[in-house]
Design a protein around this motif. Structure first.
Motif, PDB file in Angstrom:
ATOM      1  N   THR A 121       4.931 -44.303 -15.783  1.00 50.23           N
ATOM      2  CA  THR A 121       4.208 -43.701 -16.913  1.00 50.23           C
ATOM      3  C   THR A 121       5.109 -43.582 -18.134  1.00 50.23           C
ATOM      4  OG1 THR A 121       2.853 -42.420 -15.378  1.00 50.23           O
ATOM      5  CG2 THR A 121       2.872 -41.711 -17.674  1.00 50.23           C
ATOM      6  N   MET A 136       5.554 -47.003 -19.629  1.00 51.85           N
ATOM      7  CA  MET A 136       4.380 -47.409 -20.400  1.00 51.85           C
ATOM      8  C   MET A 136       4.364 -46.737 -21.768  1.00 51.85           C
ATOM      9  SD  MET A 136       1.384 -47.427 -17.467  1.00 51.85           S
ATOM     10  CE  MET A 136       0.124 -47.659 -18.717  1.00 51.85           C
ATOM     11  N   ASP A 160       6.973 -48.463 -23.885  1.00 56.37           N
ATOM     12  CA  ASP A 160       6.482 -49.777 -24.318  1.00 56.37           C
ATOM     13  C   ASP A 160       5.452 -49.642 -25.437  1.00 56.37           C
ATOM     14  OD1 ASP A 160       8.090 -51.035 -22.493  1.00 56.37           O
ATOM     15  OD2 ASP A 160       6.521 -51.281 -20.978  1.00 56.37           O
TER      16      ASP A 160
END
Length: 465
Positions: free
Chosen positions: A391, A394, A397
C-alpha cells in the motif's frame, strides 16, 4: 482541403514508405539483389523523390553532409578525434541551416530539408563513433556500444543506402548502421532470415490504428487544449483556481504529444512491415516483439513515475543517439559530472536555437538531477518499508507519477512556445511553481546531505533510475 504544401510532401513520402518497405520484404526479385544494388536503389529512389517534392537545393545540402561524414570517417577511422570532427561539422551544418531559417522567419516550423537533416545528423555521427569503436577493442566498451561497433568499413553506396532508407528518412526513427547492414543481408539480430520472421500484419495494423487515432484526436482537441490560451488570454486564464491552471498545462501537454505519437506510430509501422522493427520472439508467450526500432513507447511514457523513465520512452531513437554519442563518451572520458548537462545541451542544439528549447532542456537537466538525489535518499531511508508494504509502495508510485507528469508537461510548455517572452509569460500564470519546487528541494537536500546518514558514503552503491 487546405493542407500546406510541405505537409503534402511529407504525408506522401510517409505513405510511399509502406510499398517501399513491403517490397524489401516480399518482392522476390528485389530480395535476391546483392546488398550493393539494394543500397543503390535505396539511395537513388529516395533522393529523386525528395528532390521532386522539396527541390534540388535541399537535396544537395543533405547529400553534401552525407558524403562529408563518410569521407572524414574513411580518412582516419581509428582516431578519437575523427567522430568529434564529424559531429562538429555535421551538427554545425544543421545549426547554420536552422539559424538561417529562424532569422529569416521566426516561428517558421514548415517541413523542409532540416527535417531529414535531423535524422541524418544522428545516423552520420553515430556511424563515425561506431567505426571508431570497431577499430579499437569493442570488448572493453559498455554492452550497447559493443553491439553497434563496426569492424569492417562499408562502401560509400552502403552508407548512402543507410542514410537514404525511405521509411526512416523523413521523420525517423533513428537506427544503427549495423541493423541496416543485417537487414540488407536478409538477416536480423537473431540470425534468422528475414523471410522466416513472424507475420508483421497484426503489429503493422496496431501501429497504424494508434497513429491515425492519435492524429484524429489531436485534430479534434488541439485547438481547445493548447499552451496558447494562457498566453493569448491570461486575464481569463488567471480567473481559474491554481489547480485547474496546472491541470490545463498537463492536458495541453498530452494533446500536443498526440501529434508526435501519430506521425511516429505511422513511421514505425513501415519499419515493422519491412522487418527492421523485429526484436525477438518471447520464449514464454511466443509473442513477437516489433519494437527494436521505434520512436516512442506511449504507455510507458504516460505511466512514467520518474523523469528518467519518461525521457527514455520519448523520442527513443534520439535518446539512444544522445546516450551513445554524448553521455557514454563523456563518462568513458572521465567527465561524469558533465555528462547529463552536456546531453541536454546537445539535444537543445540539435533541435534549434529557439530560447524555449533551452529553457526546457536546462530545466529538465536540473529536474533530473534533483529527482535522482531525492530518489536516492528515499530508497536509502525508506526502501525496506516500501518493499514490505504494498500500500505504501502504491502511494509512493502515485505521488511520483503525478509529480513526473506535472513537471514534464510544465517544462515542455517552453519547448512549444519557442520564444523567451512567451515561455516566461506562460510559466508566470502558475507562479513558476516547478522551478520554485526545484529550488526548495535543493535547499532541503543540502540539509539532508549534511545531516546524520546523509553523507555520500551512506549513499554509495545505490542504483537509482
Amino acid at each position: 482541403m487546405g493542407i500546406p504544401t510541405d505537409q503534402i510532401g511529407l504525408l506522401t513520402l510517409l505513405g510511399l514508405a509502406f510499398p517501399f518497405a513491403g517490397a524489401w520484404r516480399y518482392f522476390e526479385p528485389l530480395r535476391k539483389l546483392s546488398p550493393y544494388r539494394k543500397c543503390l536503389i535505396s539511395f537513388v529512389s529516395t533522393f529523386l523523390l525528395w528532390t521532386f517534392f522539396y527541390g534540388l537545393s535541399g537535396s544537395l545540402h543533405l547529400l553534401g553532409s552525407t558524403v562529408a561524414a563518410y569521407g572524414i570517417t574513411r580518412t582516419a577511422p581509428s582516431k578519437r578525434s575523427t567522430p568529434i570532427v564529424v559531429f562538429c561539422l555535421i551538427m554545425g551544418h544543421l545549426c547554420v541551416n536552422r539559424l538561417w531559417k529562424q532569422l529569416r522567419s521566426f516561428g517558421d516550423l514548415d517541413y523542409d530539408h532540416c527535417g531529414p537533416q535531423l535524422v541524418l545528423v544522428m545516423k552520420a555521427t553515430s556511424f563515425a563513433w561506431c567505426v571508431f569503436d570497431g577499430a579499437g577493442k569493442p570488448e572493453k566498451l559498455p554492452p550497447p556500444l559493443q553491439e553497434s561497433a563496426i569492424t569492417q568499413f562499408p562502401t560509400l553506396v552502403e552508407f548512402l543506402g543507410y542514410i537514404y532508407f525511405l521509411p526512416g528518412f523523413t521523420v525517423g526513427p533513428y537506427f544503427l548502421f549495423s541493423d541496416y547492414q543485417r537487414f540488407i543481408r536478409l538477416e536480423v539480430s537473431t540470425g534468422q532470415w528475414a523471410k522466416t520472421l513472424p507475420s508483421p500484419t497484426a503489429a503493422v495494423f496496431k501501429q497504424l490504428v494508434v497513429g491515425i487515432t492519435c492524429l484524429l484526436a489531436f485534430l479534434a482537441l488541439g485547438a481547445r487544449f493548447s499552451y496558447s490560451w494562457p498566453v493569448d488570454d491570461p486575464d481569463t486564464f488567471m480567473l481559474y483556481p491554481f489547480p485547474l491552471r496546472v491541470a490545463h498545462l498537463v492536458v495541453a501537454g498530452f494533446v500536443t504529444r498526440l501529434k508526435f505519437y501519430g506521425v511516429w506510430a505511422v513511421a514505425d509501422s513501415a519499419f515493422v512491415l519491412a522487418g527492421l522493427g523485429f526484436r525477438e520472439v518471447d520464449s514464454k508467450t511466443h509473442e513477437a516483439h516489433w519494437d527494436r526500432v521505434t520512436n516512442v513507447n506511449i504507455l510507458k511514457l504516460e505511466g512514467a513515475t520518474s523523469m528518467k523513465v519518461y525521457l527514455d520512452n520519448w523520442n527513443i531513437g534520439t535518446t539512444r543517439w544522445l546516450r551513445s554519442t554524448v553521455y557514454y563518451r563523456l563518462q568513458l572520458a572521465g567527465y561524469p559530472g558533465l555528462a547529463t548537462l552536456a546531453t541536454f545541451a546537445t539535444s537543445a542544439l540539435w533541435h534549434g536555437f529557439y530560447p524555449g528549447y533551452y529553457l526546457t532542456f536546462l530545466s529538465g537537466a536540473w529536474g533530473l538531477r534533483v529527482a535522482r538525489s531525492i530518489r536516492r535518499i528515499v530508497q536509502n531511508r525508506f526502501g525496506k518499508q516500501l518493499r514490505e508494504q504494498p500500500t505504501l509502495q502504491m502511494a509512493y508510485d502515485a505521488i511520483t507519477w503525478i509529480t513526473t507528469q506535472v513537471t514534464m508537461n510544465y517544462m515542455a510548455a517552453a519547448f512549444i512556445c519557442l520564444s523567451l517572452q512567451t515561455s516566461l509569460k506562460l510559466w508566470r500564470t502558475t507562479y513558476f511553481f516547478v522551478h520554485v519546487g526545484l529550488l526548495a528541494s535543493e535547499i532541503v537536500l543540502l540539509g539532508v546531505r549534511s545531516g546524520p546518514g546523509g553523507s555520500k558514503k551512506g549513499q554509495k552503491g545505490t542504483k537509482i533510475d
